[in-house]
Design a protein around this motif. Structure first.
Motif, PDB file in Angstrom:
ATOM      1  N   ASP A 118       0.864  -1.178   0.000  1.00 45.68           N
ATOM      2  CA  ASP A 118       0.000   0.000   0.000  1.00 45.68           C
ATOM      3  C   ASP A 118       0.906   1.236   0.000  1.00 45.68           C
ATOM      4  O   ASP A 118       1.721   1.388  -0.872  1.00 45.68           O
ATOM      5  CB  ASP A 118      -0.972  -0.031   1.185  1.00 45.68           C
ATOM      6  CG  ASP A 118      -1.953  -1.195   1.076  1.00 45.68           C
ATOM      7  OD1 ASP A 118      -2.727  -1.223   0.109  1.00 45.68           O
ATOM      8  OD2 ASP A 118      -1.899  -2.094   1.931  1.00 45.68           O
ATOM      9  N   GLU A 119       0.815   2.085   1.030  1.00 50.77           N
ATOM     10  CA  GLU A 119       1.672   3.272   1.059  1.00 50.77           C
ATOM     11  C   GLU A 119       2.846   3.118   2.017  1.00 50.77           C
ATOM     12  O   GLU A 119       3.595   4.069   2.251  1.00 50.77           O
ATOM     13  CB  GLU A 119       0.847   4.499   1.448  1.00 50.77           C
ATOM     14  CG  GLU A 119      -0.159   4.920   0.390  1.00 50.77           C
ATOM     15  CD  GLU A 119      -0.647   6.331   0.613  1.00 50.77           C
ATOM     16  OE1 GLU A 119       0.001   7.079   1.363  1.00 50.77           O
ATOM     17  OE2 GLU A 119      -1.673   6.689   0.034  1.00 50.77           O
ATOM     18  N   LYS A 120       3.015   1.921   2.565  1.00 46.06           N
ATOM     19  CA  LYS A 120       4.092   1.694   3.521  1.00 46.06           C
ATOM     20  C   LYS A 120       5.288   1.040   2.842  1.00 46.06           C
ATOM     21  O   LYS A 120       5.132   0.276   1.906  1.00 46.06           O
ATOM     22  CB  LYS A 120       3.606   0.796   4.662  1.00 46.06           C
ATOM     23  CG  LYS A 120       2.506   1.418   5.501  1.00 46.06           C
ATOM     24  CD  LYS A 120       2.069   0.484   6.604  1.00 46.06           C
ATOM     25  CE  LYS A 120       1.428  -0.759   6.054  1.00 46.06           C
ATOM     26  NZ  LYS A 120       0.974  -1.675   7.114  1.00 46.06           N
ATOM     27  N   THR A 154      -4.608  -6.758  -1.702  1.00 40.67           N
ATOM     28  CA  THR A 154      -4.521  -5.420  -2.276  1.00 40.67           C
ATOM     29  C   THR A 154      -3.642  -5.398  -3.518  1.00 40.67           C
ATOM     30  O   THR A 154      -2.821  -6.278  -3.745  1.00 40.67           O
ATOM     31  CB  THR A 154      -3.976  -4.414  -1.241  1.00 40.67           C
ATOM     32  OG1 THR A 154      -2.761  -4.933  -0.699  1.00 40.67           O
ATOM     33  CG2 THR A 154      -4.959  -4.224  -0.098  1.00 40.67           C
ATOM     34  N   ASN A 163       1.328  -4.373  -4.418  1.00 33.72           N
ATOM     35  CA  ASN A 163       2.396  -4.699  -3.469  1.00 33.72           C
ATOM     36  C   ASN A 163       3.617  -5.221  -4.223  1.00 33.72           C
ATOM     37  O   ASN A 163       3.482  -6.021  -5.149  1.00 33.72           O
ATOM     38  CB  ASN A 163       1.920  -5.753  -2.472  1.00 33.72           C
ATOM     39  CG  ASN A 163       0.812  -5.240  -1.570  1.00 33.72           C
ATOM     40  OD1 ASN A 163       0.638  -4.040  -1.420  1.00 33.72           O
ATOM     41  ND2 ASN A 163       0.055  -6.146  -0.980  1.00 33.72           N
ATOM     42  N   ASN A 201      -7.877  -2.065   8.429  1.00 37.81           N
ATOM     43  CA  ASN A 201      -7.533  -2.491   7.068  1.00 37.81           C
ATOM     44  C   ASN A 201      -6.092  -2.980   6.993  1.00 37.81           C
ATOM     45  O   ASN A 201      -5.536  -3.108   5.908  1.00 37.81           O
ATOM     46  CB  ASN A 201      -7.710  -1.316   6.091  1.00 37.81           C
ATOM     47  CG  ASN A 201      -9.166  -0.954   5.894  1.00 37.81           C
ATOM     48  OD1 ASN A 201     -10.061  -1.757   6.112  1.00 37.81           O
ATOM     49  ND2 ASN A 201      -9.424   0.286   5.497  1.00 37.81           N
ATOM     50  N   THR A 252      -2.798  -4.804   6.494  1.00 33.58           N
ATOM     51  CA  THR A 252      -2.507  -5.944   5.624  1.00 33.58           C
ATOM     52  C   THR A 252      -1.062  -6.428   5.723  1.00 33.58           C
ATOM     53  O   THR A 252      -0.662  -7.303   4.963  1.00 33.58           O
ATOM     54  CB  THR A 252      -2.794  -5.596   4.143  1.00 33.58           C
ATOM     55  OG1 THR A 252      -1.976  -4.487   3.753  1.00 33.58           O
ATOM     56  CG2 THR A 252      -4.253  -5.284   3.916  1.00 33.58           C
ATOM     57  N   ASN A 290      -3.450   1.391   6.663  1.00 32.25           N
ATOM     58  CA  ASN A 290      -2.523   1.070   5.573  1.00 32.25           C
ATOM     59  C   ASN A 290      -1.929   2.324   4.938  1.00 32.25           C
ATOM     60  O   ASN A 290      -1.773   2.409   3.721  1.00 32.25           O
ATOM     61  CB  ASN A 290      -3.203   0.219   4.496  1.00 32.25           C
ATOM     62  CG  ASN A 290      -3.177  -1.254   4.842  1.00 32.25           C
ATOM     63  OD1 ASN A 290      -2.277  -1.721   5.550  1.00 32.25           O
ATOM     64  ND2 ASN A 290      -4.143  -1.987   4.365  1.00 32.25           N
ATOM     65  N   LEU A 291      -1.603   3.287   5.793  1.00 28.86           N
ATOM     66  CA  LEU A 291      -1.020   4.534   5.311  1.00 28.86           C
ATOM     67  C   LEU A 291       0.304   4.791   6.014  1.00 28.86           C
ATOM     68  O   LEU A 291       0.507   4.365   7.160  1.00 28.86           O
ATOM     69  CB  LEU A 291      -1.958   5.710   5.584  1.00 28.86           C
ATOM     70  CG  LEU A 291      -3.297   5.733   4.842  1.00 28.86           C
ATOM     71  CD1 LEU A 291      -4.174   6.855   5.393  1.00 28.86           C
ATOM     72  CD2 LEU A 291      -3.091   5.903   3.345  1.00 28.86           C
TER      73      LEU A 291
END
Length: 284
Positions: free
Chosen positions: A50-52, A68, A71, A115, A117, A206-207
């Motif tokens: 995600d954004e990580k 998602t 990835n 959320n 993941t 997930n940010l």
């Protein structure tokens, strides 16, 4: 570039894999209805989920829910190949091998509004020994059968439940059986009065932390720390007036980690202590 690949299947699906990749590479994961555990045997791997972004060094691991899009795992360190052991968690297989009752790690957690993941799992001695056992079976394929594969799958679930990351792992694995995407506000409101940090809330969404703070400011027109503290203190005033609970119990119920932090925050906002606030309101 894949240099070597070995795998074992269970009930027609990939269960265990060893991948050897030559850097540089950037591999995008296909969207799937399973989760997977990646353990670094050689070289560090970089993940974007995600954004990580996560760097996973040798002898550490990461658990991913693969539902998602986008990835990736990558490496640019060309001094050595990357070698990773992968264990897949398929909901259908898990239901089949736990035909009576799912272990706690696969059941819905108390706080299921997340959320999340992915979870990085730090160096763990028992997991290292588990991986050594898997390597033995990869070197001796004639010893591998269905019963052994089921045993190894159940073993890693037991070991993961005993790590310091068990709560986060439960959040991820339980989503395999009831996949739900929650809105930003649902996650915030559900966790207002739990003792989670701002970093953990960002993780639940997930940010990255910076993206989380921007989204929070856009929706609530406030910083996360300020908004959450205000809501917790407002709830504490209601409990002080409407219940006979002790001050410590109220502090923890409102999401404060300790009584001194609660008392200081309360005094800063209301210019009095929680005990005096309760007495003054009763005397009115």
């Amino acid at each position: 570039m894949v240099v070597d690949h070995k795998q074992y299947d269970l009930f027609g699906k990939t269960l265990l894999e060893i991948l050897v990749l030559k850097p540089p590479f950037n591999v995008t994961f296909p969207v799937a209805d399973n989760a997977c555990f990646h353990y670094m045997l050689e070289n560090e791997m970089h993940y974007k989920i995600d954004e990580k972004e996560l760097g996973i060094p040798v002898k550490e691991s990461v658990l991913l829910n693969c539902r998602t899009v986008g990835n990736t795992m990558s490496s640019t360190n060309e001094t050595a190949n990357n070698k990773v052991v992968i264990v897949h968690f398929h909901p259908g297989i898990l239901k089949k091998i736990y035909d009576r009752e799912m272990p706690t790690l696969l059941q819905k957690p108390k706080n299921e509004i997340s959320n999340k993941t992915s979870e990085r799992i730090n160096n763990d001695f028992l997991i290292q020994k588990y991986i050594e056992g898997l390597l033995f079976y990869f070197k001796n394929p004639t010893l591998v059968n269905e019963d052994i594969l089921i045993l190894k799958l159940k073993e890693i679930i037991i070991l993961l439940s005993q790590t310091n990351h068990a709560e986060a792992i439960q959040m991820i694995l339980s989503q395999l059986f009831s996949p739900t995407i929650y809105s930003f506000k649902q996650i915030i409101e559900a966790n207002l009065f739990t003792a989670v940090s701002i970093e953990e809330l960002a993780d639940y969404c997930n940010l990255s932390l910076s993206s989380f703070k921007r989204e929070f400011a856009k929706i609530y027109n406030d910083t996360p720390a300020s908004y959450i503290k205000t809501k917790r203190l407002e709830k504490s005033t209601d409990l002080l007036l409407l219940s006979n609970k002790g001050i410590s119990d109220i502090a923890f119920e409102c999401g404060f980690n300790d009584l001194s932090n609660f008392t200081k925050s309360f005094r800063d906002k209301y210019n009095t202590t929680p005990s005096k606030y309760r007495l003054n309101q009763i005397d009115k």
